[in-house]
Design an enzyme around this catalytic site. Sequence first.
Site, PDB file in Angstrom:
ATOM      1  N   ASP A 458      19.483   9.158 -67.630  1.00 56.48           N
ATOM      2  CA  ASP A 458      19.044  10.544 -67.520  1.00 56.48           C
ATOM      3  C   ASP A 458      20.268  11.454 -67.621  1.00 56.48           C
ATOM      4  O   ASP A 458      21.098  11.486 -66.706  1.00 56.48           O
ATOM      5  CB  ASP A 458      18.322  10.731 -66.175  1.00 56.48           C
ATOM      6  CG  ASP A 458      17.690  12.102 -66.024  1.00 56.48           C
ATOM      7  OD1 ASP A 458      18.103  13.033 -66.742  1.00 56.48           O
ATOM      8  OD2 ASP A 458      16.801  12.246 -65.164  1.00 56.48           O
ATOM      9  N   HIS A 459      20.355  12.205 -68.711  1.00 59.40           N
ATOM     10  CA  HIS A 459      21.559  13.001 -68.961  1.00 59.40           C
ATOM     11  C   HIS A 459      21.655  14.211 -68.026  1.00 59.40           C
ATOM     12  O   HIS A 459      22.703  14.859 -67.967  1.00 59.40           O
ATOM     13  CB  HIS A 459      21.572  13.461 -70.418  1.00 59.40           C
ATOM     14  CG  HIS A 459      22.956  13.671 -70.963  1.00 59.40           C
ATOM     15  ND1 HIS A 459      24.102  13.455 -70.216  1.00 59.40           N
ATOM     16  CD2 HIS A 459      23.399  14.080 -72.189  1.00 59.40           C
ATOM     17  CE1 HIS A 459      25.168  13.725 -70.947  1.00 59.40           C
ATOM     18  NE2 HIS A 459      24.777  14.111 -72.150  1.00 59.40           N
ATOM     19  N   ARG A 460      20.588  14.527 -67.303  1.00 58.49           N
ATOM     20  CA  ARG A 460      20.676  15.576 -66.290  1.00 58.49           C
ATOM     21  C   ARG A 460      21.539  15.138 -65.119  1.00 58.49           C
ATOM     22  O   ARG A 460      22.135  15.955 -64.419  1.00 58.49           O
ATOM     23  CB  ARG A 460      19.282  15.939 -65.766  1.00 58.49           C
ATOM     24  CG  ARG A 460      18.317  16.504 -66.798  1.00 58.49           C
ATOM     25  CD  ARG A 460      16.929  16.639 -66.201  1.00 58.49           C
ATOM     26  NE  ARG A 460      16.423  15.370 -65.702  1.00 58.49           N
ATOM     27  CZ  ARG A 460      15.266  15.240 -65.030  1.00 58.49           C
ATOM     28  NH1 ARG A 460      14.519  16.298 -64.778  1.00 58.49           N
ATOM     29  NH2 ARG A 460      14.871  14.051 -64.618  1.00 58.49           N
TER      30      ARG A 460
END
Length: 485
Positions: A458-460
Amino acid sequence: MIFQKITHLKNNMKIKLPELGEGIESVEVTDVFVSVDNLVKKDDIIIVVESDKASMEIPTKLDGKILSINVKKGDEIKPGDLILELSDSTSSQTVTKSEPSSTNIDLNVSNSNDNINNDDTEYISLEESKSIYGDGNFEPTHDSSAEQQQIDPGLVVATPSVKKFARELGCDLSKVHGSAKNGRITREDILNFVKGNQNKPSEKAEKTFDDNESQHDKDNLVSELNQTNIKPKSNTQVELKSSSNIQIDDNKLLKYGSIEKVLFNKIRTLTAERMVDSWNTIPHVTHFDEIEIDHILNLKKDIELATESKKVSILTFISRALIDSISKMEKFNSIPDMENNVLIVKKYINLGIAVDTSNGLVVPNIKNAEKLSIKELNDSIIDISHKARNRNLTPSDITEGSFTISSLGGIGGRYFTPIINKPEVAIMGLSRTFKKVYLDNSRIPYEVNILPFSLSYDHRVIDGAEAAKFCNLFKKNLKNLSING
């Protein structure tokens, strides 16, 4: 402790669907093993139900004769719904403690003096950590005249979901004969009615869904129409108003040959929904890498020769290295609470193992995997995979995971992009090992076994540099793994 009320009246009992676990609001009945007038014994399986990720056998906790059955295959039921009425063959008013087993739960009569109320009700404590199967929801059958009276023929008896289903099809419920108890109309009754009237000239064969209806209901409706062979008239179609405006026209497909329509099962339907939700709400990035594993294959052989335990899986060593890596980089073991701008970091590791079954992909997880030895971890992986393939998973097995492994090693392929098992933040995909040829210092070729793997994150929550460091740490831990873990 959860307390389940059990009362008796005239030795007749109502058996209801028990609470099956957190987050399970409804299940589908996939098998009914009993009929009216059957004699059943304590712990006999009466029905099998299926949630989005597991099938569960529901037993009876009493001996007796079945008076009536209130469910059938294909019904969707909720905890507390009536399954059947049973004539209790015992006169005892006490539920005794059952022996623990893989499919039973200990029922202990509470001897506490702290009475919840002043009636004569007994309260049975249910140990949730063992199994969901023994949570019998029983209620007395009341032989009141109100229950025995005839239903007004002008009254439509149907659940809200069935009424909604009828509205979607434009079906007049007053014209449908209910086949269930007290003339209750079921979804099957509606489908049969529509099917019987589809050739009438006055009937419309085309059905368009309203935009405010849920896409899940639309898909299920089309599947049910397909399953019961309800087909539109020529030059008409069933239209799905979705974001992609996909239209399904049987006539166009049939121009080139025959077609077959296969109804999605519950696992496949809900898995599809969750995958779409994960893909659309999580910014996925996938990091690809590979590692030499000859030393792991040799270690596997040494352990199998030295022990007489279960077969050793290479997934055990990979899991151990992953657990050690997650313990060092805890962000990969977290849940993002985006509404409150908080990252919830778990201090335990419930390792999910994706298992391919005949009903679809399920992801049971091993609780507190960080506390297990190599042998315990190996046994747990084999046991939980066996439970998944034999449809014996409980809700506890498939909830509260923190990191998932998905392996295609036994099938093929070199790299792939696994979809994150929301609300987790990462998943590792394992592909099939392959051989790579190198030259030694003397220019002599030699082969090594290479394991390709993919890390979706998850790049968040996780940056690319952190993902690369995690993969490097994983490779280091796997390379340094020994028989002692």
